[in-house]
Design a protein around this motif. Structure first.
Motif, PDB file in Angstrom:
ATOM      1  N   GLN A 163      28.130  50.179  47.627  1.00  0.00           N
ATOM      2  CA  GLN A 163      26.761  49.871  48.067  1.00  0.00           C
ATOM      3  C   GLN A 163      26.342  48.531  47.460  1.00  0.00           C
ATOM      4  OE1 GLN A 163      25.243  52.210  50.312  1.00  0.00           O
ATOM      5  NE2 GLN A 163      27.397  52.821  50.193  1.00  0.00           N
ATOM      6  N   ASP A 164      26.829  47.463  48.076  1.00  0.00           N
ATOM      7  CA  ASP A 164      26.677  46.127  47.481  1.00  0.00           C
ATOM      8  C   ASP A 164      25.224  45.682  47.378  1.00  0.00           C
ATOM      9  OD1 ASP A 164      29.410  46.058  47.311  1.00  0.00           O
ATOM     10  OD2 ASP A 164      29.689  44.895  49.139  1.00  0.00           O
ATOM     11  N   LEU A 165      24.434  45.911  48.409  1.00  0.00           N
ATOM     12  CA  LEU A 165      23.036  45.481  48.374  1.00  0.00           C
ATOM     13  C   LEU A 165      22.251  46.240  47.308  1.00  0.00           C
ATOM     14  CD1 LEU A 165      22.184  45.071  52.176  1.00  0.00           C
ATOM     15  CD2 LEU A 165      22.550  43.275  50.467  1.00  0.00           C
ATOM     16  N   LEU A 166      22.505  47.550  47.197  1.00  0.00           N
ATOM     17  CA  LEU A 166      21.835  48.341  46.158  1.00  0.00           C
ATOM     18  C   LEU A 166      22.228  47.851  44.777  1.00  0.00           C
ATOM     19  CD1 LEU A 166      20.142  50.717  45.159  1.00  0.00           C
ATOM     20  CD2 LEU A 166      22.124  52.216  45.544  1.00  0.00           C
ATOM     21  N   GLU A 167      23.511  47.573  44.587  1.00  0.00           N
ATOM     22  CA  GLU A 167      23.958  47.073  43.288  1.00  0.00           C
ATOM     23  C   GLU A 167      23.293  45.745  42.947  1.00  0.00           C
ATOM     24  OE1 GLU A 167      28.035  45.485  41.059  1.00  0.00           O
ATOM     25  OE2 GLU A 167      28.119  46.227  43.120  1.00  0.00           O
ATOM     26  N   THR A 168      23.256  44.849  43.913  1.00  0.00           N
ATOM     27  CA  THR A 168      22.683  43.517  43.669  1.00  0.00           C
ATOM     28  C   THR A 168      21.196  43.588  43.345  1.00  0.00           C
ATOM     29  OG1 THR A 168      24.317  42.499  45.152  1.00  0.00           O
ATOM     30  CG2 THR A 168      22.312  41.236  44.673  1.00  0.00           C
ATOM     31  N   HIS A 169      20.465  44.386  44.118  1.00  0.00           N
ATOM     32  CA  HIS A 169      19.017  44.462  43.900  1.00  0.00           C
ATOM     33  C   HIS A 169      18.696  45.152  42.570  1.00  0.00           C
ATOM     34  CE1 HIS A 169      14.845  44.271  44.985  1.00  0.00           C
ATOM     35  NE2 HIS A 169      14.698  45.576  44.860  1.00  0.00           N
ATOM     36  N   ALA A 170      19.395  46.239  42.254  1.00  0.00           N
ATOM     37  CA  ALA A 170      19.161  46.926  40.978  1.00  0.00           C
ATOM     38  C   ALA A 170      19.525  46.024  39.803  1.00  0.00           C
ATOM     39  CB  ALA A 170      19.948  48.231  40.937  1.00  0.00           C
ATOM     40  N   ALA A 171      20.608  45.244  39.953  1.00  0.00           N
ATOM     41  CA  ALA A 171      21.003  44.318  38.883  1.00  0.00           C
ATOM     42  C   ALA A 171      19.952  43.234  38.677  1.00  0.00           C
ATOM     43  CB  ALA A 171      22.361  43.695  39.212  1.00  0.00           C
ATOM     44  N   LEU A 172      19.334  42.776  39.759  1.00  0.00           N
ATOM     45  CA  LEU A 172      18.263  41.780  39.644  1.00  0.00           C
ATOM     46  C   LEU A 172      17.075  42.347  38.868  1.00  0.00           C
ATOM     47  CD1 LEU A 172      16.902  39.087  40.421  1.00  0.00           C
ATOM     48  CD2 LEU A 172      16.179  40.175  42.558  1.00  0.00           C
ATOM     49  N   ILE A 173      16.688  43.583  39.173  1.00  0.00           N
ATOM     50  CA  ILE A 173      15.575  44.207  38.448  1.00  0.00           C
ATOM     51  C   ILE A 173      15.934  44.395  36.981  1.00  0.00           C
ATOM     52  CG2 ILE A 173      14.039  46.196  38.349  1.00  0.00           C
ATOM     53  CD1 ILE A 173      14.572  46.681  41.293  1.00  0.00           C
ATOM     54  N   LEU A 174      17.175  44.836  36.715  1.00  0.00           N
ATOM     55  CA  LEU A 174      17.592  45.028  35.331  1.00  0.00           C
ATOM     56  C   LEU A 174      17.543  43.712  34.560  1.00  0.00           C
ATOM     57  CD1 LEU A 174      18.755  46.780  33.066  1.00  0.00           C
ATOM     58  CD2 LEU A 174      21.040  46.335  33.988  1.00  0.00           C
ATOM     59  N   ARG A 175      17.951  42.619  35.178  1.00  0.00           N
ATOM     60  CA  ARG A 175      17.890  41.326  34.494  1.00  0.00           C
ATOM     61  C   ARG A 175      16.461  40.951  34.137  1.00  0.00           C
ATOM     62  NH1 ARG A 175      22.168  39.785  37.957  1.00  0.00           N
ATOM     63  NH2 ARG A 175      20.739  38.859  39.489  1.00  0.00           N
ATOM     64  N   LYS A 176      15.511  41.234  35.031  1.00  0.00           N
ATOM     65  CA  LYS A 176      14.103  40.975  34.719  1.00  0.00           C
ATOM     66  C   LYS A 176      13.663  41.799  33.512  1.00  0.00           C
ATOM     67  CE  LYS A 176      13.190  38.172  38.162  1.00  0.00           C
ATOM     68  NZ  LYS A 176      12.785  36.751  37.920  1.00  0.00           N
ATOM     69  N   CYS A 177      14.103  43.045  33.468  1.00  0.00           N
ATOM     70  CA  CYS A 177      13.764  43.917  32.344  1.00  0.00           C
ATOM     71  C   CYS A 177      14.373  43.391  31.049  1.00  0.00           C
ATOM     72  CB  CYS A 177      14.248  45.333  32.656  1.00  0.00           C
ATOM     73  SG  CYS A 177      13.791  46.573  31.440  1.00  0.00           S
ATOM     74  N   GLU A 178      15.633  42.959  31.124  1.00  0.00           N
ATOM     75  CA  GLU A 178      16.311  42.455  29.929  1.00  0.00           C
ATOM     76  C   GLU A 178      15.704  41.138  29.450  1.00  0.00           C
ATOM     77  OE1 GLU A 178      20.765  44.380  30.516  1.00  0.00           O
ATOM     78  OE2 GLU A 178      20.371  42.343  31.210  1.00  0.00           O
ATOM     79  N   GLN A 179      15.267  40.308  30.364  1.00  0.00           N
ATOM     80  CA  GLN A 179      14.602  39.063  29.967  1.00  0.00           C
ATOM     81  C   GLN A 179      13.317  39.349  29.197  1.00  0.00           C
ATOM     82  OE1 GLN A 179      14.057  36.890  33.624  1.00  0.00           O
ATOM     83  NE2 GLN A 179      16.242  36.410  33.845  1.00  0.00           N
ATOM     84  N   ALA A 180      12.568  40.347  29.655  1.00  0.00           N
ATOM     85  CA  ALA A 180      11.341  40.718  28.939  1.00  0.00           C
ATOM     86  C   ALA A 180      11.672  41.230  27.539  1.00  0.00           C
ATOM     87  CB  ALA A 180      10.586  41.780  29.729  1.00  0.00           C
ATOM     88  N   CYS A 181      12.748  41.998  27.425  1.00  0.00           N
ATOM     89  CA  CYS A 181      13.150  42.504  26.103  1.00  0.00           C
ATOM     90  C   CYS A 181      13.589  41.365  25.186  1.00  0.00           C
ATOM     91  CB  CYS A 181      14.288  43.519  26.258  1.00  0.00           C
ATOM     92  SG  CYS A 181      13.821  45.061  27.059  1.00  0.00           S
ATOM     93  N   MET A 182      14.302  40.384  25.732  1.00  0.00           N
ATOM     94  CA  MET A 182      14.726  39.240  24.931  1.00  0.00           C
ATOM     95  C   MET A 182      13.527  38.458  24.411  1.00  0.00           C
ATOM     96  SD  MET A 182      18.059  39.033  24.642  1.00  0.00           S
ATOM     97  CE  MET A 182      18.275  37.309  24.216  1.00  0.00           C
ATOM     98  N   GLU A 183      12.512  38.307  25.234  1.00  0.00           N
ATOM     99  CA  GLU A 183      11.352  37.502  24.861  1.00  0.00           C
ATOM    100  C   GLU A 183      10.421  38.209  23.882  1.00  0.00           C
ATOM    101  OE1 GLU A 183       9.389  36.372  28.437  1.00  0.00           O
ATOM    102  OE2 GLU A 183      11.109  35.267  29.242  1.00  0.00           O
ATOM    103  N   HIS A 184      10.301  39.528  24.007  1.00  0.00           N
ATOM    104  CA  HIS A 184       9.273  40.231  23.241  1.00  0.00           C
ATOM    105  C   HIS A 184       9.811  41.285  22.274  1.00  0.00           C
ATOM    106  CE1 HIS A 184       6.431  38.263  25.882  1.00  0.00           C
ATOM    107  NE2 HIS A 184       7.028  38.788  26.938  1.00  0.00           N
ATOM    108  N   ALA A 185      11.134  41.550  22.335  1.00  0.00           N
ATOM    109  CA  ALA A 185      11.690  42.581  21.452  1.00  0.00           C
ATOM    110  C   ALA A 185      12.933  42.120  20.720  1.00  0.00           C
ATOM    111  CB  ALA A 185      12.008  43.846  22.261  1.00  0.00           C
ATOM    112  N   GLY A 186      13.241  40.834  20.786  1.00  0.00           N
ATOM    113  CA  GLY A 186      14.333  40.280  19.997  1.00  0.00           C
ATOM    114  C   GLY A 186      15.718  40.548  20.540  1.00  0.00           C
ATOM    115  N   GLY A 187      15.846  41.167  21.697  1.00  0.00           N
ATOM    116  CA  GLY A 187      17.157  41.442  22.278  1.00  0.00           C
ATOM    117  C   GLY A 187      17.058  42.534  23.319  1.00  0.00           C
TER     118      GLY A 187
END
Length: 463
Positions: free
Chosen positions: A234-258
């Motif tokens: 399910q390539d489209l599902l994988e790509t879209h979920a990975a995009l959301i996860l990256r947004k979540c991880e970016q927020a953690c990097m900025e405000h939680a140190g990793g």
């Protein structure tokens, strides 16, 4: 590190019940749908279960290193009995199985956690020849081996190492080793330790911990969706979920140190490097707009996920499968409700109860929506206005704490003397899920797909 003076508990509630051999035998003979966990040490066997909506810990002395096993009547206890047999040498009488679970004649010592530990008979030079443990072996606990499925690569001796350290260092160690559960595992342990020492958490730190726990839930669910999508094309599902996860991880990097949120839980509060309010704001301003497309793509995966890795309700009840995995099979129960937080609401009408991989994936999506709604409510309400009962029970210098994370229920039992642990048991949702994975893998299901569908964490199970 010296612990602060946190004062004394205002009151004590007894949750521990000592049983004679006959009382324990009577308890073991009755099937228990309220079973939570079982473990042993050199002196006692312990059985943690629900009693009228409250946990109770039963214990009984080991007699000649033996006790009456629970698995003959309660199958879900079998895995824990086999672990206790190998680590402590505690023999479960009338047990469902006493086959080796962790040690495949590779350990350096027999009963490594016991005072009776003995050197293993096999020479060290022979311990590297097992083809299961080649340099290319995957790090999971599941292993197909000759006549069936074996579990385990090694035991890390975590418990013995923890008992040698001050409780502040022990908590930090759990947070580092609990890969994939770097919030829920140290949080459940911190709550138990704080209960032992009468620690009062400020409303601000309490809400900050809730935010971090929900962010970890989001990350785990997105990772599960991504892996399931990749394994099923399910390539489209994988790509879209990975995009959301990256947004979540970016927020953690900025405000939680990793993005792993490691080291965020401390005794009595939070790491000062964490800005939980800013993290919550970043998450709720970014993720919700992306959920409608995620739901549509998950719906498109129905045909390839329906009836795969199915766990019907009667099997889920046999294994006492809890958390989101259990609810997907119709075995209901939600420890999140034990917080008694008016800001939190569940979507019971939206649950898919068919018990297959599609049901689990769909229910993770709805937990994502619940988490985002909860983060929004926490961010908008003054922490001082909300009085939440922490899910902790305690006795003199002894406590049990429990939470439900993305991978299921986590439990921690501690006994303390001064600033050190004297007894410790930590059980994560991944350990509770392991018997289900063993059964499904033996039935022919793919191991990687099972681990993704059930959000299984090998490191969490090894705790």
């Amino acid at each position: 590190m010296t612990m602060p003076n946190w004062g004394k508990r205002a009151s004590e509630r007894s949750f521990r019940r000592h049983l004679t051999e006959q009382q324990w035998r009577d308890l073991a003979a009755a099937p228990s749908g309220n079973f939570i966990g079982l473990w042993c040490d050199d002196d006692n066997a312990y059985h943690l279960c629900w009693d009228r909506q409250s946990p109770v810990l039963y214990s009984t002395p080991l007699i000649d290193h033996r006790y009456f096993g629970l698995s003959h009547a309660t199958r879900a206890a079998s895995l824990a009995e086999r672990v206790a047999l190998e680590l402590w040498g505690a023999m479960p009488l009338d047990a469902l199985s006493d086959e080796p679970l962790l040690d495949h004649e590779k350990w350096l010592s027999v009963w490594p956690l016991s005072r009776r530990a003995l050197p293993a008979a096999a020479p060290t030079t022979q311990r590297t020849r097992d083809p299961l443990f080649t340099p290319t072996s995957r790090p999971g606990l599941l292993r197909k081996y000759h006549s069936g499925l074996r579990v385990g690569r090694s035991h890390r001796g975590l418990q013995k190492r923890l008992l040698e350290k001050p409780i502040t260092e022990a908590l930090q160690m759990v947070g580092r080793l609990a890969s994939g559960e770097t919030v829920s595992a140290p949080l459940v342990m911190a709550q138990a330790l704080e209960a032992c020492h009468g620690v009062e958490i400020s409303p601000r730190d309490r809400d900050a911990r809730l935010i971090l726990a929900e962010v970890e839930r989001l990350r785990v669910h997105f990772e599960s969706i991504i892996t399931v999508a990749r394994l099923t094309g399910q390539d489209l599902l994988e790509t879209h979920a990975a995009l959301i996860l990256r947004k979540c991880e970016q927020a953690c990097m900025e405000h939680a140190g990793g993005h792993h949120l490691m080291g965020c839980i401390t005794l009595g509060g939070m790491s000062p490097a964490i800005d939980a309010a800013a993290l919550a704001e970043a998450i709720i301003s970014t993720l919700p707009a992306r959920l409608p497309l995620l739901a549509k793509l998950i719906s498109h995966a129905e045909t390839v996920l329906t009836r795969r890795a199915a766990m019907p309700r009667h099997r889920a009840e046999t294994h006492l499968l809890r958390g989101v995995n259990g609810r997907a099979s119709g075995y209901k129960g939600d420890l999140r409700l034990m917080r008694h937080d008016p800001r939190f609401a569940v979507m019971l009408d939206a649950l898919n109860l068919k018990g297959d991989a599609y049901a689990r994936l769909w229910n993770r999506y709805y937990e994502i929506k619940e988490s985002l709604a909860y983060l929004t409510a926490i961010h908008r309400h003054d922490a001082q206005e909300i009085d939440i009962t922490r899910p902790v029970i305690y006795d003199a210098h002894e406590a049990v704490s429990f939470i439900e994370g993305a991978r299921g229920e986590s439990w921690c039992w501690v006994k303390c003397q001064d600033e050190r642990l004297t007894h410790f048991h930590l059980q994560t949702g991944s350990f509770n899920t392991l018997p289900v994975l063993l059964e499904l893998c033996l039935a022919g299901e793919d191991e990687q797909f099972l681990e993704a569908s059930f959000a299984y964490s090998p490191a969490g199970a090894e705790l």
